[in-house]
Design an enzyme around this catalytic site. Structure first.
Site, mmCIF file in Angstrom:
data_model
loop_
_atom_site.group_PDB
_atom_site.id
_atom_site.type_symbol
_atom_site.label_atom_id
_atom_site.label_comp_id
_atom_site.label_asym_id
_atom_site.label_seq_id
_atom_site.Cartn_x
_atom_site.Cartn_y
_atom_site.Cartn_z
ATOM 1 N N LYS A 1 0.817 -1.216 0.000
ATOM 2 C CA LYS A 1 0.000 0.000 0.000
ATOM 3 C C LYS A 1 0.855 1.272 0.000
ATOM 4 O O LYS A 1 0.399 2.329 -0.411
ATOM 5 C CB LYS A 1 -0.965 -0.026 1.180
ATOM 6 C CG LYS A 1 -2.012 -1.138 1.012
ATOM 7 C CD LYS A 1 -3.031 -1.160 2.119
ATOM 8 C CE LYS A 1 -4.150 -2.146 1.832
ATOM 9 N NZ LYS A 1 -3.798 -3.539 2.141
HETATM 10 C C1 LIG Z 1 -4.485 -4.654 1.686
HETATM 11 C C2 LIG Z 1 -3.780 -5.930 1.622
HETATM 12 C C3 LIG Z 1 -4.212 -6.979 0.780
HETATM 13 C C4 LIG Z 1 -5.482 -6.908 -0.018
HETATM 14 O O1 LIG Z 1 -5.428 -5.971 -1.055
HETATM 15 P P1 LIG Z 1 -6.772 -5.447 -1.754
HETATM 16 O O2 LIG Z 1 -6.358 -4.264 -2.525
HETATM 17 O O3 LIG Z 1 -7.707 -5.093 -0.635
HETATM 18 O O4 LIG Z 1 -7.310 -6.541 -2.597
HETATM 19 C C5 LIG Z 1 -3.432 -8.128 0.715
HETATM 20 N N1 LIG Z 1 -2.310 -8.263 1.454
HETATM 21 C C6 LIG Z 1 -1.877 -7.282 2.264
HETATM 22 C C7 LIG Z 1 -0.657 -7.503 3.074
HETATM 23 C C8 LIG Z 1 -2.590 -6.088 2.387
HETATM 24 O O5 LIG Z 1 -2.154 -5.124 3.208
#
Ligand SMILES: *Cc1c(COP(=O)(O)O)cnc(C)c1O
Length: 476
Positions: A119
């Site tokens: 993210k």
């Molecule tokens: C947010 C997250 C996901 C899921 O991603 P999406 O965009 O919600 O599909 C998977 N793994 C980790 C470690 C995350 O932080």
């Protein structure tokens, strides 16, 4: 590029990138989506290969984002990308290195940013874009969000020190790992307010929705969103899909597949966007854990959401989601842009019946044949096995979410390379690592203080009333 809502049939489609940058949902409850798609041909892809080689990830980001954003001058966009994607923030000049696992499997390291989750890649850019646009409009913004762990810390780290933004982040008390808590509550900055909620992620999300439903408060405080329905986050992620393809393909038409640990459909929808632009992506493999709403859809054509009581707590907690907020964008494409039908399905059918049945419209076959989607679910035992095998056979420690992706990627690998996206570093999930390999992942020096920093969080025991008070008192 111009944008329209997925739910408005007569949308004139005039919104530009910066118009929707600070917004979440479209006014009609739909999501923003491009009116038309540019198509990258072979020579465009060859040009992107040169850009990555000569100007690095930030240069590639400027080119790719330039496809989506024509209302920021190129020189400004370049500066924004260069500030977002630095060696210092991402631990090396590659930003997103790709390494080999075994056979056709590769691992794309999306988690080398400040909070050790993918993210960061979108959030670092979003923070720079926000500061730029808020300065241009001489505005300030209050960001109110809910997190199950990774979004909150990525948003807070990115917005830290941005003078026009103040972040209020709700998190579920006792549901995050010690590392995740330390990363958020350890921040001591007047621009960041952490609030802990007795309950689950859904309870946090409900409070955010309740505040947003208070039009007066919302307008007074200029409340904006950073969750993955934000278009700019998706646009930022397209860059690493392009980078992964460039790094793994040997020629400008070699297809590559990717495996994506999925919760809200926020990450993988950027892969879908890259594929629509003409990047030679073969399979997009969607990995779920035991919360398998999306895997069920790609098997059956029926999207059946679950209540929070039916959403189980797993060892890949950031994927414990049973209502994927970005899925509507994919359905819009699956229905060939029929906004009236999307509005009916997501505005009426889903809220009343809890499901959408597209099985009669060839959804399963079309998802595969036209859009490259495959899906697979995994269990706690699968995660442990994938972590142990990747350590034993490849000498790499992967986190439990990445393990879901590796499990799915391994099952669905074809003749092409399969790039598994690493979505977090294993340092965040010590207990599961101990269970899988017998020891926790070593914590790099840059995170040494996370577990010992004093905690700064407000306990929100008074529900919505207390939250509104806090917002009125502390917002900018
Ligand atoms: C947010 C997250 C996901 C899921 O991603 P999406 O965009 O919600 O599909 C998977 N793994 C980790 C470690 C995350 O932080």
């Amino acid at each position: 590029m111009r944008y329209r809502s997925t739910r408005r049939a007569d949308d004139p489609g005039q919104a530009r990138f910066c118009d929707i940058l600070l917004e979440g949902l479209a006014p009609d409850g739909g999501l923003y989506w491009p009116v038309s798609w540019p198509r990258l041909d072979r020579s465009d892809l060859a040009e992107l290969r040169r850009v990555l080689a000569q100007r690095g990830y930030a240069g590639l980001a400027q080119r790719v984002l330039g496809l989506f954003c024509d209302d920021i001058p190129a020189a400004d966009l370049e500066r924004i990308c260069q500030r977002a994607y630095t060696t210092e923030k991402f631990g090396g000049p590659d930003i997103v290195p790709v390494s080999a696992l075994d056979g056709q499997l590769r691992l794309a390291h999306l988690s080398n940013g400040p909070t050790a989750a993918f993210k960061d890649l979108a959030m670092q850019l979003l923070a720079e874009l926000f500061e730029y646009e808020l300065t241009r409009r001489d505005r300030r913004l209050t960001i109110l969000g809910a997190t199950s762990g990774d979004t909150g810390s990525a948003a807070e780290q990115a917005m830290l020190g941005q003078s026009r933004v103040k972040v209020f982040m709700l998190s579920p008390q006792g549901r995050m790992t010690a590392f995740q808590r330390g990363q958020m509550y350890g921040l001591d900055d007047p621009g960041i307010v952490n609030l802990t909620v007795p309950g689950s992620f859904d309870d946090c999300q409900d409070l955010v929705k309740a505040v947003n439903a208070d039009a007066e408060l919302k307008a007074d405080l200029d409340i904006g969103a950073v969750n993955s329905i934000n278009w700019a986050r998706l646009a930022a992620q397209v860059v690493y899909y392009v980078a992964c393809w460039l790094k793994v393909s040997r020629s400008d038409d070699q297809p590559v597949s990717l495996a994506v640990p999925t919760g809200n459909f926020g990450n993988i929808v950027s892969g879908h966007i890259a594929r629509r632009l003409g990047v030679p992506i073969d399979r997009l493999v969607l990995a779920t854990n035991e919360n398998d709403v999306l895997a069920e859809f790609f098997d059956s054509g029926v999207y059946r959401v679950r209540s929070s009581a039916q959403t189980v707590a797993t060892s890949s907690p950031s994927m414990d989601i049973s209502k994927a907020s970005n899925f509507e964008r994919f359905v819009f494409d699956l229905l060939d842009g029929d906004a009236q039908e999307v509005a009916r399905l997501f505005g009426q059918v889903l809220p009343t019946s809890g499901q959408i049945d597209l099985s009669g419209r060839g959804a399963v076959a079309r998802s595969r044949d036209d859009f490259g989607f495959w899906a697979s679910r995994s269990t706690h035992a699968d995660r442990l096995a994938a972590i142990a095998a990747t350590w034993r056979d490849c000498g790499r420690l992967i986190d439990p979410h990445t393990a879901d992706g590796v499990t799915a990627g391994r099952r669905l690998v074809g003749p092409e390379p399969m790039v598994c996206l690493e979505t977090a570093l294993p340092i965040k999930f010590a207990d599961t690592m101990v269970e899988a390999v017998g020891f926790p992942a070593p914590v790099p020096d840059r995170f040494a203080n996370v577990l010992t920093a004093p905690s700064h969080a407000i306990e929100l025991t008074g529900g919505l009333d207390q939250l509104k008070c806090v917002l009125r008192r502390l917002a900018v």
